[in-house]
Write a protein that holds these residues in place. Structure first.
Motif, PDB file in Angstrom:
ATOM      1  N   ILE A  78       0.831  -1.203   0.000  1.00  0.00           N
ATOM      2  CA  ILE A  78       0.000   0.000   0.000  1.00  0.00           C
ATOM      3  C   ILE A  78       0.871   1.261   0.000  1.00  0.00           C
ATOM      4  O   ILE A  78       0.570   2.232  -0.684  1.00  0.00           O
ATOM      5  N   ALA A  79       1.971   1.231   0.734  1.00  0.00           N
ATOM      6  CA  ALA A  79       2.870   2.397   0.791  1.00  0.00           C
ATOM      7  C   ALA A  79       3.483   2.688  -0.583  1.00  0.00           C
ATOM      8  O   ALA A  79       3.712   3.848  -0.932  1.00  0.00           O
ATOM      9  N   GLY A  80       3.769   1.654  -1.360  1.00  0.00           N
ATOM     10  CA  GLY A  80       4.279   1.831  -2.712  1.00  0.00           C
ATOM     11  C   GLY A  80       5.734   2.244  -2.822  1.00  0.00           C
ATOM     12  O   GLY A  80       6.205   2.563  -3.910  1.00  0.00           O
ATOM     13  N   ASP A  81       6.451   2.246  -1.726  1.00  0.00           N
ATOM     14  CA  ASP A  81       7.865   2.619  -1.754  1.00  0.00           C
ATOM     15  C   ASP A  81       8.717   1.425  -2.170  1.00  0.00           C
ATOM     16  O   ASP A  81       8.300   0.274  -2.043  1.00  0.00           O
ATOM     17  N   SER A  82       9.932   1.695  -2.629  1.00  0.00           N
ATOM     18  CA  SER A  82      10.838   0.589  -2.907  1.00  0.00           C
ATOM     19  C   SER A  82      11.277  -0.027  -1.582  1.00  0.00           C
ATOM     20  O   SER A  82      11.311   0.640  -0.545  1.00  0.00           O
ATOM     21  N   VAL A  83      11.569  -1.310  -1.632  1.00  0.00           N
ATOM     22  CA  VAL A  83      12.014  -2.055  -0.458  1.00  0.00           C
ATOM     23  C   VAL A  83      13.295  -2.796  -0.824  1.00  0.00           C
ATOM     24  O   VAL A  83      13.577  -3.019  -1.998  1.00  0.00           O
ATOM     25  N   THR A  84      14.050  -3.175   0.166  1.00  0.00           N
ATOM     26  CA  THR A  84      15.235  -3.987  -0.067  1.00  0.00           C
ATOM     27  C   THR A  84      14.836  -5.450  -0.043  1.00  0.00           C
ATOM     28  O   THR A  84      14.239  -5.917   0.932  1.00  0.00           O
ATOM     29  N   VAL A  85      15.146  -6.155  -1.132  1.00  0.00           N
ATOM     30  CA  VAL A  85      14.853  -7.579  -1.241  1.00  0.00           C
ATOM     31  C   VAL A  85      16.182  -8.324  -1.311  1.00  0.00           C
ATOM     32  O   VAL A  85      17.078  -7.936  -2.062  1.00  0.00           O
ATOM     33  N   GLU A  98      21.205  -8.913  -3.226  1.00  0.00           N
ATOM     34  CA  GLU A  98      20.313  -7.912  -2.634  1.00  0.00           C
ATOM     35  C   GLU A  98      20.083  -6.781  -3.624  1.00  0.00           C
ATOM     36  O   GLU A  98      20.993  -6.383  -4.352  1.00  0.00           O
ATOM     37  N   GLN A  99      18.843  -6.265  -3.641  1.00  0.00           N
ATOM     38  CA  GLN A  99      18.492  -5.216  -4.587  1.00  0.00           C
ATOM     39  C   GLN A  99      17.277  -4.453  -4.084  1.00  0.00           C
ATOM     40  O   GLN A  99      16.419  -5.008  -3.410  1.00  0.00           O
ATOM     41  N   GLU A 100      17.209  -3.189  -4.432  1.00  0.00           N
ATOM     42  CA  GLU A 100      15.988  -2.431  -4.202  1.00  0.00           C
ATOM     43  C   GLU A 100      14.945  -2.934  -5.193  1.00  0.00           C
ATOM     44  O   GLU A 100      15.279  -3.315  -6.324  1.00  0.00           O
ATOM     45  N   ALA A 101      13.687  -2.966  -4.775  1.00  0.00           N
ATOM     46  CA  ALA A 101      12.632  -3.487  -5.638  1.00  0.00           C
ATOM     47  C   ALA A 101      11.304  -2.818  -5.304  1.00  0.00           C
ATOM     48  O   ALA A 101      11.106  -2.315  -4.201  1.00  0.00           O
ATOM     49  N   ILE A 102      10.422  -2.846  -6.288  1.00  0.00           N
ATOM     50  CA  ILE A 102       9.055  -2.361  -6.118  1.00  0.00           C
ATOM     51  C   ILE A 102       8.141  -3.579  -6.085  1.00  0.00           C
ATOM     52  O   ILE A 102       8.229  -4.452  -6.944  1.00  0.00           O
ATOM     53  N   MET A 103       7.281  -3.648  -5.081  1.00  0.00           N
ATOM     54  CA  MET A 103       6.319  -4.745  -5.010  1.00  0.00           C
ATOM     55  C   MET A 103       5.246  -4.490  -6.069  1.00  0.00           C
ATOM     56  O   MET A 103       4.596  -3.450  -6.059  1.00  0.00           O
ATOM     57  N   THR A 104       5.100  -5.434  -6.987  1.00  0.00           N
ATOM     58  CA  THR A 104       4.175  -5.245  -8.107  1.00  0.00           C
ATOM     59  C   THR A 104       2.887  -6.043  -7.983  1.00  0.00           C
ATOM     60  O   THR A 104       1.908  -5.746  -8.668  1.00  0.00           O
ATOM     61  N   LYS A 105       2.877  -7.035  -7.115  1.00  0.00           N
ATOM     62  CA  LYS A 105       1.687  -7.882  -6.994  1.00  0.00           C
ATOM     63  C   LYS A 105       1.665  -8.547  -5.625  1.00  0.00           C
ATOM     64  O   LYS A 105       2.697  -8.999  -5.130  1.00  0.00           O
ATOM     65  N   LEU A 106       0.495  -8.595  -5.015  1.00  0.00           N
ATOM     66  CA  LEU A 106       0.306  -9.276  -3.739  1.00  0.00           C
ATOM     67  C   LEU A 106      -1.043  -9.983  -3.793  1.00  0.00           C
ATOM     68  O   LEU A 106      -2.088  -9.330  -3.876  1.00  0.00           O
ATOM     69  N   ASP A 107      -1.018 -11.292  -3.817  1.00  0.00           N
ATOM     70  CA  ASP A 107      -2.236 -12.101  -3.918  1.00  0.00           C
ATOM     71  C   ASP A 107      -2.448 -12.910  -2.653  1.00  0.00           C
ATOM     72  O   ASP A 107      -1.493 -13.300  -1.985  1.00  0.00           O
ATOM     73  N   ARG A 108      -3.707 -13.176  -2.387  1.00  0.00           N
ATOM     74  CA  ARG A 108      -4.093 -14.062  -1.287  1.00  0.00           C
ATOM     75  C   ARG A 108      -5.106 -15.051  -1.856  1.00  0.00           C
ATOM     76  O   ARG A 108      -6.074 -14.650  -2.504  1.00  0.00           O
ATOM     77  N   THR A 109      -4.875 -16.347  -1.622  1.00  0.00           N
ATOM     78  CA  THR A 109      -5.747 -17.400  -2.144  1.00  0.00           C
ATOM     79  C   THR A 109      -6.339 -18.166  -0.966  1.00  0.00           C
ATOM     80  O   THR A 109      -5.614 -18.592  -0.078  1.00  0.00           O
ATOM     81  N   ASN A 110      -7.666 -18.331  -1.006  1.00  0.00           N
ATOM     82  CA  ASN A 110      -8.384 -18.973   0.101  1.00  0.00           C
ATOM     83  C   ASN A 110      -9.284 -20.096  -0.435  1.00  0.00           C
ATOM     84  O   ASN A 110     -10.491 -19.928  -0.547  1.00  0.00           O
ATOM     85  N   PRO A 111      -8.708 -21.257  -0.757  1.00  0.00           N
ATOM     86  CA  PRO A 111      -9.514 -22.348  -1.311  1.00  0.00           C
ATOM     87  C   PRO A 111     -10.362 -23.039  -0.240  1.00  0.00           C
ATOM     88  O   PRO A 111     -10.054 -22.960   0.956  1.00  0.00           O
ATOM     89  N   ASN A 112     -11.392 -23.719  -0.689  1.00  0.00           N
ATOM     90  CA  ASN A 112     -12.277 -24.458   0.206  1.00  0.00           C
ATOM     91  C   ASN A 112     -11.547 -25.643   0.836  1.00  0.00           C
ATOM     92  O   ASN A 112     -10.980 -26.480   0.137  1.00  0.00           O
ATOM     93  N   GLN A 113     -11.524 -25.713   2.144  1.00  0.00           N
ATOM     94  CA  GLN A 113     -10.943 -26.821   2.903  1.00  0.00           C
ATOM     95  C   GLN A 113      -9.463 -27.070   2.598  1.00  0.00           C
ATOM     96  O   GLN A 113      -8.988 -28.196   2.666  1.00  0.00           O
ATOM     97  N   GLU A 114      -8.755 -26.022   2.254  1.00  0.00           N
ATOM     98  CA  GLU A 114      -7.312 -26.090   1.989  1.00  0.00           C
ATOM     99  C   GLU A 114      -6.635 -24.928   2.712  1.00  0.00           C
ATOM    100  O   GLU A 114      -7.296 -24.003   3.163  1.00  0.00           O
ATOM    101  N   ASN A 115      -5.318 -24.977   2.779  1.00  0.00           N
ATOM    102  CA  ASN A 115      -4.570 -23.876   3.389  1.00  0.00           C
ATOM    103  C   ASN A 115      -4.682 -22.607   2.557  1.00  0.00           C
ATOM    104  O   ASN A 115      -4.574 -22.658   1.326  1.00  0.00           O
TER     105      ASN A 115
END
Length: 133
Positions: A78-85, A98-115
Protein backbone atom coordinates in the motif's frame (compact mmCIF):
# COMPACT_ATOMS: atom_id res chain seq x y z
CA UNK A 1 31.06 -23.26 6.09
CA UNK A 2 29.57 -22.58 2.65
CA UNK A 3 27.02 -24.95 1.16
CA UNK A 4 28.62 -27.64 -1.01
CA UNK A 5 27.12 -29.86 -3.67
CA UNK A 6 23.58 -29.39 -4.96
CA UNK A 7 21.83 -26.62 -3.03
CA UNK A 8 18.76 -27.65 -1.02
CA UNK A 9 16.12 -25.11 -2.04
CA UNK A 10 14.80 -25.04 1.52
CA UNK A 11 17.91 -23.07 2.51
CA UNK A 12 17.27 -20.16 0.13
CA UNK A 13 14.73 -17.60 1.31
CA UNK A 14 13.56 -14.11 0.47
CA UNK A 15 14.12 -11.30 2.96
CA UNK A 16 12.26 -7.99 2.73
CA UNK A 17 13.71 -5.02 4.59
CA UNK A 18 16.06 -7.45 6.37
CA UNK A 19 13.28 -9.74 7.65
CA UNK A 20 12.79 -13.28 6.31
CA UNK A 21 9.37 -13.79 4.72
CA UNK A 22 7.77 -16.30 7.10
CA UNK A 23 6.06 -19.58 6.17
CA UNK A 24 7.52 -19.68 2.65
CA UNK A 25 6.53 -22.57 0.41
CA UNK A 26 8.64 -21.48 -2.56
CA UNK A 27 10.56 -18.52 -3.89
CA UNK A 28 12.34 -17.63 -7.09
CA UNK A 29 14.30 -14.91 -8.81
CA UNK A 30 14.83 -14.10 -12.47
CA UNK A 31 17.32 -12.03 -14.37
CA UNK A 32 16.80 -11.17 -18.03
CA UNK A 33 18.89 -9.21 -20.50
CA UNK A 34 17.20 -7.38 -23.33
CA UNK A 35 18.93 -7.16 -26.68
CA UNK A 36 19.30 -4.30 -29.14
CA UNK A 37 19.02 -5.07 -32.84
CA UNK A 38 22.17 -3.89 -34.61
CA UNK A 39 21.37 -5.50 -37.94
CA UNK A 40 22.29 -3.30 -40.88
CA UNK A 41 22.84 -3.47 -44.61
CA UNK A 42 26.32 -4.95 -44.06
CA UNK A 43 25.01 -7.80 -41.84
CA UNK A 44 23.91 -9.98 -44.72
CA UNK A 45 21.02 -12.33 -43.99
CA UNK A 46 21.82 -12.81 -40.30
CA UNK A 47 20.55 -10.63 -37.47
CA UNK A 48 23.16 -9.05 -35.21
CA UNK A 49 22.49 -8.05 -31.62
CA UNK A 50 24.09 -6.12 -28.77
CA UNK A 51 23.45 -6.50 -25.06
CA UNK A 52 20.76 -4.25 -23.59
CA UNK A 53 19.39 -3.56 -20.13
CA UNK A 54 19.02 -6.18 -17.40
CA UNK A 55 15.67 -6.61 -15.66
CA UNK A 56 15.16 -8.60 -12.48
CA UNK A 57 12.27 -9.99 -10.50
CA UNK A 58 11.58 -11.90 -7.32
CA UNK A 59 8.56 -14.00 -6.36
CA UNK A 60 7.54 -16.01 -3.35
CA UNK A 61 4.58 -17.94 -2.06
CA UNK A 62 3.80 -18.74 1.54
CA UNK A 63 1.22 -20.05 3.97
CA UNK A 64 -1.23 -17.47 5.18
CA UNK A 65 -0.74 -17.11 8.95
CA UNK A 66 -2.59 -14.20 10.56
CA UNK A 67 -0.28 -11.62 12.05
CA UNK A 68 2.79 -12.77 10.11
CA UNK A 69 4.48 -11.74 6.86
CA UNK A 70 1.32 -11.05 4.84
CA UNK A 71 0.29 -8.15 7.08
CA UNK A 72 3.72 -6.50 6.74
CA UNK A 73 3.81 -7.14 2.98
CA UNK A 74 0.32 -5.64 2.64
CA UNK A 75 1.40 -2.45 4.41
CA UNK A 76 4.53 -2.19 2.24
CA UNK A 77 2.46 -2.77 -0.91
CA UNK A 78 0.00 0.00 0.00
CA UNK A 79 2.87 2.40 0.79
CA UNK A 80 4.28 1.83 -2.71
CA UNK A 81 7.86 2.62 -1.75
CA UNK A 82 10.84 0.59 -2.91
CA UNK A 83 12.01 -2.06 -0.46
CA UNK A 84 15.24 -3.99 -0.07
CA UNK A 85 14.85 -7.58 -1.24
CA UNK A 86 17.52 -10.18 -0.52
CA UNK A 87 17.73 -13.74 -1.80
CA UNK A 88 19.94 -15.72 0.55
CA UNK A 89 20.53 -18.71 2.75
CA UNK A 90 21.62 -18.22 6.33
CA UNK A 91 24.76 -20.32 5.79
CA UNK A 92 28.09 -18.62 6.45
CA UNK A 93 30.18 -18.54 3.29
CA UNK A 94 27.21 -18.68 0.88
CA UNK A 95 26.46 -15.88 -1.59
CA UNK A 96 23.53 -13.49 -1.14
CA UNK A 97 21.96 -11.16 -3.71
CA UNK A 98 20.31 -7.91 -2.63
CA UNK A 99 18.49 -5.22 -4.59
CA UNK A 100 15.99 -2.43 -4.20
CA UNK A 101 12.63 -3.49 -5.64
CA UNK A 102 9.06 -2.36 -6.12
CA UNK A 103 6.32 -4.75 -5.01
CA UNK A 104 4.17 -5.25 -8.11
CA UNK A 105 1.69 -7.88 -6.99
CA UNK A 106 0.31 -9.28 -3.74
CA UNK A 107 -2.24 -12.10 -3.92
CA UNK A 108 -4.09 -14.06 -1.29
CA UNK A 109 -5.75 -17.40 -2.14
CA UNK A 110 -8.38 -18.97 0.10
CA UNK A 111 -9.51 -22.35 -1.31
CA UNK A 112 -12.28 -24.46 0.21
CA UNK A 113 -10.94 -26.82 2.90
CA UNK A 114 -7.31 -26.09 1.99
CA UNK A 115 -4.57 -23.88 3.39
CA UNK A 116 -4.81 -20.20 2.54
CA UNK A 117 -1.69 -18.90 0.82
CA UNK A 118 -0.24 -15.62 -0.35
CA UNK A 119 2.09 -14.77 -3.21
CA UNK A 120 4.10 -11.64 -3.82
CA UNK A 121 6.09 -10.33 -6.79
CA UNK A 122 8.79 -7.68 -6.92
CA UNK A 123 10.44 -5.87 -9.85
CA UNK A 124 14.07 -5.01 -9.18
CA UNK A 125 15.32 -1.46 -9.62
CA UNK A 126 18.99 -0.57 -9.81
CA UNK A 127 22.08 -2.66 -9.29
CA UNK A 128 22.21 -6.08 -7.59
CA UNK A 129 24.68 -6.34 -4.71
CA UNK A 130 26.36 -9.73 -4.45
CA UNK A 131 27.94 -10.53 -1.07
CA UNK A 132 29.37 -13.42 0.89
CA UNK A 133 27.46 -14.14 4.09
Amino acid sequence: MATTGPVNGTLICIYVEGVKVAYLLSNSSSKQRATRDTTNKDSGQFQTLAAGIISTGYECEGLMVEGSSYVTLYDLFIAGDSVTVKESSAVTGDISYEQEAIMTKLDRTNPNQENSTFSVSFAGTGTITKATI
